[in-house]
Design a protein around this motif. Sequence first.
Motif, PDB file in Angstrom:
ATOM      1  N   ASN A   6       1.075  -1.273   0.471  1.00 43.29           N
ATOM      2  CA  ASN A   6       0.151  -0.292   0.001  1.00 43.29           C
ATOM      3  C   ASN A   6       1.157   1.107  -0.310  1.00 43.29           C
ATOM      4  OD1 ASN A   6      -2.561  -1.235   0.407  1.00 43.29           O
ATOM      5  ND2 ASN A   6      -1.388  -2.076   2.345  1.00 43.29           N
ATOM      6  N   ILE A   7       0.683   1.958  -1.953  1.00 45.60           N
ATOM      7  CA  ILE A   7       1.653   3.112  -1.383  1.00 45.60           C
ATOM      8  C   ILE A   7       0.705   4.625  -1.299  1.00 45.60           C
ATOM      9  CG2 ILE A   7       3.321   4.019  -2.913  1.00 45.60           C
ATOM     10  CD1 ILE A   7       4.007   1.392  -1.785  1.00 45.60           C
ATOM     11  N   GLY A   8       1.257   5.243  -0.278  1.00 44.48           N
ATOM     12  CA  GLY A   8       0.375   6.423  -0.100  1.00 44.48           C
ATOM     13  C   GLY A   8       1.171   7.406  -1.305  1.00 44.48           C
ATOM     14  N   LEU A   9       0.984   8.996  -1.697  1.00 49.20           N
ATOM     15  CA  LEU A   9       1.353   9.455  -2.278  1.00 49.20           C
ATOM     16  C   LEU A   9       0.975  11.451  -2.138  1.00 49.20           C
ATOM     17  CD1 LEU A   9       0.638   8.685  -6.055  1.00 49.20           C
ATOM     18  CD2 LEU A   9       2.983   8.163  -4.622  1.00 49.20           C
ATOM     19  N   ILE A  10       1.921  11.945  -1.753  1.00 48.09           N
ATOM     20  CA  ILE A  10       1.579  13.324  -1.355  1.00 48.09           C
ATOM     21  C   ILE A  10       2.437  13.863  -2.104  1.00 48.09           C
ATOM     22  CG2 ILE A  10       2.212  14.647   0.303  1.00 48.09           C
ATOM     23  CD1 ILE A  10       2.094  12.399   2.498  1.00 48.09           C
ATOM     24  N   GLY A  11       1.767  14.981  -2.346  1.00 45.74           N
ATOM     25  CA  GLY A  11       2.629  15.830  -3.449  1.00 45.74           C
ATOM     26  C   GLY A  11       1.716  17.182  -3.576  1.00 45.74           C
ATOM     27  N   ARG A  12       3.043  18.625  -4.265  1.00 51.30           N
ATOM     28  CA  ARG A  12       3.520  19.544  -3.861  1.00 51.30           C
ATOM     29  C   ARG A  12       2.623  19.543  -5.656  1.00 51.30           C
ATOM     30  NH1 ARG A  12       8.225  23.427  -6.183  1.00 51.30           N
ATOM     31  NH2 ARG A  12       7.367  25.271  -5.399  1.00 51.30           N
ATOM     32  N   THR A  13       0.694  19.680  -4.539  1.00 49.45           N
ATOM     33  CA  THR A  13      -0.166  20.398  -5.837  1.00 49.45           C
ATOM     34  C   THR A  13      -0.635  21.451  -6.354  1.00 49.45           C
ATOM     35  OG1 THR A  13      -1.704  20.885  -4.264  1.00 49.45           O
ATOM     36  CG2 THR A  13      -1.617  18.982  -4.503  1.00 49.45           C
ATOM     37  N   LEU A  25       3.609   9.122 -11.572  1.00 48.57           N
ATOM     38  CA  LEU A  25       4.307   7.376 -10.794  1.00 48.57           C
ATOM     39  C   LEU A  25       2.797   7.368 -10.174  1.00 48.57           C
ATOM     40  CD1 LEU A  25       6.158   6.261  -8.804  1.00 48.57           C
ATOM     41  CD2 LEU A  25       4.935   7.954  -6.951  1.00 48.57           C
ATOM     42  N   MET A  26       1.614   7.465 -10.374  1.00 53.17           N
ATOM     43  CA  MET A  26       0.682   6.464 -10.161  1.00 53.17           C
ATOM     44  C   MET A  26       0.139   5.318 -11.347  1.00 53.17           C
ATOM     45  SD  MET A  26      -2.779   9.592  -8.570  1.00 53.17           S
ATOM     46  CE  MET A  26      -3.376   8.167  -8.958  1.00 53.17           C
ATOM     47  N   VAL A  27       0.198   5.634 -12.320  1.00 54.87           N
ATOM     48  CA  VAL A  27      -0.016   5.032 -13.627  1.00 54.87           C
ATOM     49  C   VAL A  27       1.360   4.259 -13.550  1.00 54.87           C
ATOM     50  CG1 VAL A  27       0.286   4.602 -16.169  1.00 54.87           C
ATOM     51  CG2 VAL A  27      -1.148   6.653 -15.008  1.00 54.87           C
ATOM     52  N   TYR A  28       2.337   4.162 -13.228  1.00 51.29           N
ATOM     53  CA  TYR A  28       3.456   3.252 -12.955  1.00 51.29           C
ATOM     54  C   TYR A  28       3.068   2.322 -11.786  1.00 51.29           C
ATOM     55  CZ  TYR A  28       8.393   0.810 -11.660  1.00 51.29           C
ATOM     56  OH  TYR A  28       8.447  -0.566 -11.496  1.00 51.29           O
ATOM     57  N   LEU A  29       2.882   2.332 -10.708  1.00 54.69           N
ATOM     58  CA  LEU A  29       2.130   1.658  -9.137  1.00 54.69           C
ATOM     59  C   LEU A  29       0.675   0.787  -9.494  1.00 54.69           C
ATOM     60  CD1 LEU A  29       2.864   4.469  -6.959  1.00 54.69           C
ATOM     61  CD2 LEU A  29       3.857   2.151  -7.307  1.00 54.69           C
ATOM     62  N   GLU A  30      -0.382   2.289 -10.601  1.00 55.76           N
ATOM     63  CA  GLU A  30      -0.979   1.034 -10.811  1.00 55.76           C
ATOM     64  C   GLU A  30      -0.932  -0.541 -11.672  1.00 55.76           C
ATOM     65  OE1 GLU A  30      -4.380   3.375 -11.061  1.00 55.76           O
ATOM     66  OE2 GLU A  30      -4.138   3.939  -8.943  1.00 55.76           O
TER      67      GLU A  30
END
Length: 290
Positions: A6-13, A25-30
């Motif tokens: 379970n990978i959490g993502l936090i970004g500088r929006t 990164l989301m595409v890669y992880l999924e």
Amino acid sequence: MPEFQNIGLIGRTESESAVNSLERLMVYLEECGYQVVLEKGTATSVSSGNARVSAKDKMGELCDLVIVVGGDGSLLGAARALAQFSVPLLGINRGRLGFLTDIGPDEIEEKVGEVLSGKYMAESRFLLDMSITREGRQIGKGCALNDVVLHPGEFIRMIEFDLYIDGQFVYKQRSDGLIISTPTGSTAYALSGGGPIMHPKLDAIVLVPLNPHTLSSRPIVVEGSSEFKIIVGEHNPTKPYVTCDGHNQFITQPGDVVRIHKKPQRLTLIHPIDHNFYETCRSKLNWQNN
């Protein structure tokens, strides 16, 4: 079963480049079959897809690893929110200097893939807890991965305070303030104030005076288990501020007591297997051209 699932993502929006890296990164992880958990604020700027959405301070309960996409400031914020959990943090640099976020945007799939396959270095860092009491009553508290800073606030005026370490009086100082920094923060504001660079593995804290009235006042390095007490002077022309990593700003009054000590919980930072602190210093501080 993979170590991280379970990978959490936090970004500088507010950064378009960071948002682009987040979506990549989301595409890669999924595609690799990982469950993605998006921080609530981050989810407002990227397509959530099949990801779960969580408040930042709850991600430590849901994630095996949290990846921060942004600058060092983004990672500092994540560290303060998640320090109470044992979840490790990994940084992808979409800021400027990037001492803590050390994966470049062009190597996301390669380096993140290596980390997820078990090829990484884990580094333990300590934080500082800070509290302010007024007439025996606590009026504020915070924590910091980099530093706790006493400073004049809105006005550039010299302030006065008493410093105690482990109950022993050190000095009464008149200056623009004081930086109390961890080894992690020694390459940040403390470095700009003339403090030493400390290796992250050191169990030590540095105190860096800001423009002290007495020129013989110099940075002091003490053991990491030290406890600090700062008593705000009675005759300051302005009300000094206390900040943790530049956030959680508190305005003090004469006689307030600021206490600082190492936080019981430690943070685990994940680095690529080829991470080298001295190489980071060479490249980020431009040593190779000196």
